[in-house]
Scaffold this motif. Structure first.
Motif, PDB file in Angstrom:
ATOM      1  N   MET A   1       0.087  -6.277   8.040  1.00 49.76           N
ATOM      2  CA  MET A   1       0.515  -4.900   7.934  1.00 49.76           C
ATOM      3  C   MET A   1      -0.108  -4.117   9.074  1.00 49.76           C
ATOM      4  SD  MET A   1       0.108  -2.393   4.652  1.00 49.76           S
ATOM      5  CE  MET A   1      -1.625  -2.052   4.878  1.00 49.76           C
ATOM      6  N   THR A   2       0.705  -3.538   9.939  1.00 48.38           N
ATOM      7  CA  THR A   2       0.161  -2.823  11.081  1.00 48.38           C
ATOM      8  C   THR A   2       0.272  -1.313  10.946  1.00 48.38           C
ATOM      9  OG1 THR A   2       2.260  -3.051  12.230  1.00 48.38           O
ATOM     10  CG2 THR A   2       0.580  -4.724  12.678  1.00 48.38           C
ATOM     11  N   GLU A   3       1.329  -0.811  10.328  1.00 49.00           N
ATOM     12  CA  GLU A   3       1.463   0.621  10.161  1.00 49.00           C
ATOM     13  C   GLU A   3       1.338   0.980   8.691  1.00 49.00           C
ATOM     14  OE1 GLU A   3       5.704   2.069  10.569  1.00 49.00           O
ATOM     15  OE2 GLU A   3       5.807   0.162  11.632  1.00 49.00           O
ATOM     16  N   PRO A   4       0.945   2.225   8.396  1.00 51.66           N
ATOM     17  CA  PRO A   4       0.765   2.622   6.993  1.00 51.66           C
ATOM     18  C   PRO A   4       2.061   2.500   6.200  1.00 51.66           C
ATOM     19  CG  PRO A   4      -0.057   4.321   8.491  1.00 51.66           C
ATOM     20  CD  PRO A   4       0.642   3.300   9.326  1.00 51.66           C
ATOM     21  N   LEU A   5       1.921   2.169   4.949  1.00 54.06           N
ATOM     22  CA  LEU A   5       3.063   2.055   4.047  1.00 54.06           C
ATOM     23  C   LEU A   5       3.114   3.279   3.151  1.00 54.06           C
ATOM     24  CD1 LEU A   5       2.581  -1.677   3.109  1.00 54.06           C
ATOM     25  CD2 LEU A   5       4.398  -0.734   4.529  1.00 54.06           C
ATOM     26  N   HIS A   6       4.342   3.682   2.804  1.00 53.37           N
ATOM     27  CA  HIS A   6       4.545   4.875   1.991  1.00 53.37           C
ATOM     28  C   HIS A   6       5.574   4.591   0.908  1.00 53.37           C
ATOM     29  CE1 HIS A   6       2.376   7.131   5.070  1.00 53.37           C
ATOM     30  NE2 HIS A   6       3.147   6.531   5.961  1.00 53.37           N
ATOM     31  N   ILE A   7       5.557   5.420  -0.131  1.00 48.18           N
ATOM     32  CA  ILE A   7       6.569   5.328  -1.178  1.00 48.18           C
ATOM     33  C   ILE A   7       7.938   5.505  -0.526  1.00 48.18           C
ATOM     34  CG2 ILE A   7       7.484   6.483  -3.237  1.00 48.18           C
ATOM     35  CD1 ILE A   7       4.552   7.048  -4.011  1.00 48.18           C
ATOM     36  N   GLY A   8       8.875   4.644  -0.892  1.00 44.85           N
ATOM     37  CA  GLY A   8      10.224   4.679  -0.349  1.00 44.85           C
ATOM     38  C   GLY A   8      10.455   3.709   0.799  1.00 44.85           C
ATOM     39  N   ASP A   9       9.375   3.131   1.344  1.00 44.22           N
ATOM     40  CA  ASP A   9       9.521   2.168   2.440  1.00 44.22           C
ATOM     41  C   ASP A   9      10.176   0.882   1.950  1.00 44.22           C
ATOM     42  OD1 ASP A   9       8.331   3.842   4.279  1.00 44.22           O
ATOM     43  OD2 ASP A   9       6.401   2.796   4.287  1.00 44.22           O
ATOM     44  N   GLN A  10      11.089   0.352   2.760  1.00 42.76           N
ATOM     45  CA  GLN A  10      11.694  -0.956   2.506  1.00 42.76           C
ATOM     46  C   GLN A  10      10.718  -1.997   3.045  1.00 42.76           C
ATOM     47  OE1 GLN A  10      14.835  -1.478   1.005  1.00 42.76           O
ATOM     48  NE2 GLN A  10      14.560   0.689   0.531  1.00 42.76           N
ATOM     49  N   VAL A  11      10.397  -3.010   2.242  1.00 42.61           N
ATOM     50  CA  VAL A  11       9.404  -4.002   2.626  1.00 42.61           C
ATOM     51  C   VAL A  11       9.850  -5.412   2.260  1.00 42.61           C
ATOM     52  CG1 VAL A  11       7.432  -2.422   2.455  1.00 42.61           C
ATOM     53  CG2 VAL A  11       8.134  -3.728   0.446  1.00 42.61           C
ATOM     54  N   LYS A  12       9.174  -6.376   2.875  1.00 40.32           N
ATOM     55  CA  LYS A  12       9.259  -7.780   2.478  1.00 40.32           C
ATOM     56  C   LYS A  12       7.877  -8.138   1.962  1.00 40.32           C
ATOM     57  CE  LYS A  12      10.296  -9.878   6.258  1.00 40.32           C
ATOM     58  NZ  LYS A  12      10.723 -10.832   7.280  1.00 40.32           N
ATOM     59  N   ILE A  13       7.837  -8.850   0.841  1.00 43.82           N
ATOM     60  CA  ILE A  13       6.554  -9.316   0.298  1.00 43.82           C
ATOM     61  C   ILE A  13       6.550 -10.833   0.304  1.00 43.82           C
ATOM     62  CG2 ILE A  13       6.207  -7.257  -1.102  1.00 43.82           C
ATOM     63  CD1 ILE A  13       6.990  -9.096  -3.542  1.00 43.82           C
TER      64      ILE A  13
END
Length: 71
Positions: A1-13
């Protein structure tokens, strides 16, 4: 993870070998962030329909930042 994550972000886990046949990358959207310490948080992800069908769950929390990527 390089940039901050926020509510609403699309992600892969990423689920590792502890998840057996379910090991792999899954997509979803962050819907909640629970702080754990000053530098770490639990990221709650609502899985997309394909991931929900594969994992038989709608939500999952991710703690290890190496296992989550913004898409």
């Amino acid at each position: 993870m390089t940039e901050p994550l926020h509510i609403g972000d699309q992600v892969k886990i990423y689920l590792d070998s502890k998840f057996g046949n379910d090991e792999g990358w899954y997509e979803g959207t962050i819907f909640k962030i629970d702080p754990y310490s000053e530098h770490r948080s639990f990221y709650w992800v609502e899985l997309n329909e394909e991931a929900q069908a594969a994992l038989r769950t709608k939500h999952i929390s991710v703690f290890n930042p190496k296992n989550i990527q913004k898409i």
